[in-house]
Design an enzyme around this catalytic site. Structure first.
Site, mmCIF file in Angstrom:
data_model
loop_
_atom_site.group_PDB
_atom_site.id
_atom_site.type_symbol
_atom_site.label_atom_id
_atom_site.label_comp_id
_atom_site.label_asym_id
_atom_site.label_seq_id
_atom_site.Cartn_x
_atom_site.Cartn_y
_atom_site.Cartn_z
ATOM 1 N N GLU A 38 105.238 25.076 122.456
ATOM 2 C CA GLU A 38 103.949 24.902 121.797
ATOM 3 C C GLU A 38 104.261 24.205 120.473
ATOM 4 O OE1 GLU A 38 101.936 28.421 120.358
ATOM 5 O OE2 GLU A 38 100.074 27.306 120.051
ATOM 6 N N ARG A 264 115.934 36.178 126.455
ATOM 7 C CA ARG A 264 115.984 35.271 125.315
ATOM 8 C C ARG A 264 117.235 35.506 124.496
ATOM 9 N NH1 ARG A 264 110.632 35.144 122.687
ATOM 10 N NH2 ARG A 264 111.826 34.393 120.917
ATOM 11 N N LYS A 274 109.737 32.457 116.161
ATOM 12 C CA LYS A 274 109.011 31.473 115.362
ATOM 13 C C LYS A 274 108.217 32.157 114.256
ATOM 14 C CE LYS A 274 107.919 27.603 118.374
ATOM 15 N NZ LYS A 274 106.840 27.006 119.167
#
Length: 562
Positions: A38, A264, A274
């Site tokens: 994104e 992750r 983020k």
RNA sequence: UGGGGCGUGGCCAAGUGGUAAGGCACCGGGUUUUGAUCCCGGCAUUCGUAGGUUCGAACCCUGCCGCCCCAGCCA
């Protein structure tokens, strides 16, 4: 750029095993993956893991990997981020073909699919408030309740949805929901929202749209439209897979990508979400997304990390499903391996103390030659001026050295690397501060290059720089950003309270050998006995060259001497 | 206490019923004009735990324990 990648074959990870099997059985004739960021922030080392996986699979299986911007929430996204992301992926050495894809390219098709869902009686317009939607959803242990708007007629739904699209309603007043199962044990299946009203301009579609599709609805259809075969994402989306499949099954799409989840990346002494990185930037705890202490791709690049080191790191850590936090030392090991081979050697004194060679002629300049790489003659040599006044590292002299100390001290002789053997004569100390201000030595004129004709050995070799011909440089030393290996372990404590206040130290008295002036921004060198440094690519223009320390050399002395 | 996952040495990670790869870290030793590099050697009788199946189990079965994720109109 990406040479120096370790070619050695490792066993296939579980995802590659699945893909290899799908190819072998003929389920697929080719493979298509995608990397779907994104554009709401910068890419970090965790994204690099995903990039290496997705693009790596594309390359290894002779398929392709699309770069797709998942731009369905205009309130958080910006064009600047898409540019930064493209730059980072390209820098890592991956190719996404003709042009990047955007979820926003599919807005019209997505809208048509939504109409189709409504016509099938599988979606409805709901006017519950956001708070009511949450209440009606139930809890982890209690089933939800059906919305009172759930049984609207198809015509009414189409009418309402059309009006939503036309911008006739205010934000938050209506949403389009999938009609699935309000008592599903999987919360994601309790009539998830498919579309919400957002009177916000989109960085690519402007104000054409007043409604924007949600992730769960968009992602599976975007994958499908692009012919993706394997949609690889992180573990937190496991619970979303049933919804991913529901949308494609219900719409009976011609192709149905398989979503596979992996864990992750986490690293010790840092954070990698983020949201947290944004907080570091906005709270000015670092100087920006590309601060060399940040594990963003841009931060690593500025710090002096190479694409090869990052790719090798991603290769070595593997792909799996267990939660893990990898030691920062593993990453550091990769950049040391890479830079050890490619970085030319130079000398630079970070914390100088003056050395005067008493028996050296006042104005003489002896040009000595140093190898650019001790193991690789092809990298050539350079000339280094040796003069009467020099600087050495303050830590390379001790008034009362221990027996294991191999550097300069009273009564000792050491080698000034590539220069001469020098013998301690005396030293001057500032009475008040106790600081040593000058060290006097005599040199052996016969020892040019570093060895004496009589073959005598010295225990220590130290680096040095001419006080008169050296160039002043500014150096920034970086250390881990946090003082705790896992700053996120305690959920009741803000990770910011574990910030390392000494994560950046500026040295403004450093002096390097003259040829340092020839370096270009971004170039890496090894300062012998110190570490790998690169010229900052965003020079703050202090008039001096600014070096960022990428990583220290492995140091068995500092640990042993304790 | 609902659902979905995960548990192999300090940190990662192979292993897919036949007797524990590899990397990082660490500890020894050698070479060395970087206390770097390089080179040798060491480092899990044991795979969360307790049982069971089997000639044989980290791999199969059962129970238990621990950790992670999910109640955004974020992705």
């Amino acid at each position: 750029m990406t040479n120096n990648e370790t070619p050695e074959k490792r066993p296939l990870d579980f995802i590659r095993q699945i893909i290899a099997e799908d190819l072998k059985t003929g389920k697929h004739s080719g493979v298509v993956t995608r990397f779907p960021p994104e554009p709401n922030g910068f890419l970090h080392i965790g994204h690099a893991k995903s990039i290496c996986l997705n693009f790596g699979v594309g390359e290894e299986f002779n398929g392709r990997c699309n770069l797709r911007f998942d731009d369905t929430n205009p309130s958080k996204e910006e064009e600047a981020y898409v540019e930064a992301i493209e730059k980072d992926v390209a820098w890592l050495g991956f190719n996404w073909g003709e042009k990047p894809h955007y979820a926003s390219n599919y807005f019209a098709q997505l809208y048509d699919f939504a109409i189709e869902l409504i016509k099938m009686g599988k979606a409805y317009v709901c006017q519950l408030s956001a708070g009511d939607v949450r209440t009606y959803r139930g809890t982890l242990t209690e089933p939800g309740k059906e919305s009172p708007y759930r049984s609207r007629s198809i015509d009414e739904n189409i009418d309402l949805f059309t009006k939503m699209k036309a911008g006739e309603f205010a934000d938050g007043t209506h949403v389009l929901r999938a009609k699935i199962d309000m008592s599903s044990p999987n919360l994601n299946m309790r009539d998830p929202v498919l579309y919400r009203i957002l009177n916000v301009a989109h960085h690519r579609t402007g104000d054409t749209w007043k409604i924007y599709p949600m992730y769960d609805y968009t992602h599976c259809l975007s994958d499908m439209l692009e012919g993706v075969t394997h949609s690889l994402c992180t573990l937190e989306f496991e619970d979303h897979r049933p919804l991913y499949n529901w949308v494609l099954d219900t719409l009976q799409t011609p192709c149905h990508p398989r979503q596979i989840e992996f864990s992750r990346l986490n690293l010790t002494y840092t954070v990698l979400s983020k949201r947290k990185l944004l907080k570091m930037v906005e709270g000015k705890h670092v100087e920006g997304w590309d601060d060399p202490r940040m594990l963003t791709i841009s931060g690593l690049r500025r710090r002096g990390y190479t694409p090869a080191a990052i790719r090798n790191f991603c290769k070595i850590i593997g792909i799996g499903k267990s939660d893990s936090r990898i030691d920062m030392g593993v990453l550091e090991n990769e950049i040391r391996n890479d830079l050890n081979e490619r970085a030319p050697r130079r000398m630079c004194v970070l914390d100088p103390v003056k050395v005067i060679i008493d028996n050296f002629p006042e104005d003489l300049i002896e040009n000595v030659t140093g190898k650019n790489h001790p193991q690789n003659p092809e990298m050539g040599e350079r000339t280094i001026p040796f003069t009467k006044e020099l600087y050495i590292e303050r830590a390379d002299f001790m008034e009362e050295p221990s027996r294991k100390y191999r550097r300069l001290g009273p009564g000792r002789e050491v080698r000034l690397r590539y220069g001469f053997l020098v013998q301690y004569a005396s030293h001057v100390k500032d009475e008040k501060s106790g600081e040593i201000t000058e060290i006097h030595c005599t040199y052996d004129p016969e020892s040019k290059g570093g060895s004496a004709p009589d073959g005598r050995k010295v225990k220590g070799t130290i680096h040095w720089v001419s006080a008169t011909a050296g160039v002043p440089v500014e150096i920034k030393l970086y250390d881990r950003l946090f003082t705790e290996a896992d700053p996120e372990a305690d959920k009741d404590t803000d990770f910011l309270s574990f910030l390392n206040k000494d994560s950046m130290i500026t040295l403004d008295k450093a002096v390097g050998e003259p040829c340092l002036a020839d370096l270009h921004p971004g170039e890496s060198v090894q300062f012998e006995r110190q570490g790998y440094f690169c010229v900052d690519s965003k020079d703050v223009n202090t008039g001096k060259i600014l070096f960022n320390r990428t990583v220290t050399l492995r140091d068995s002395w500092s640990t042993k001497s304790k």
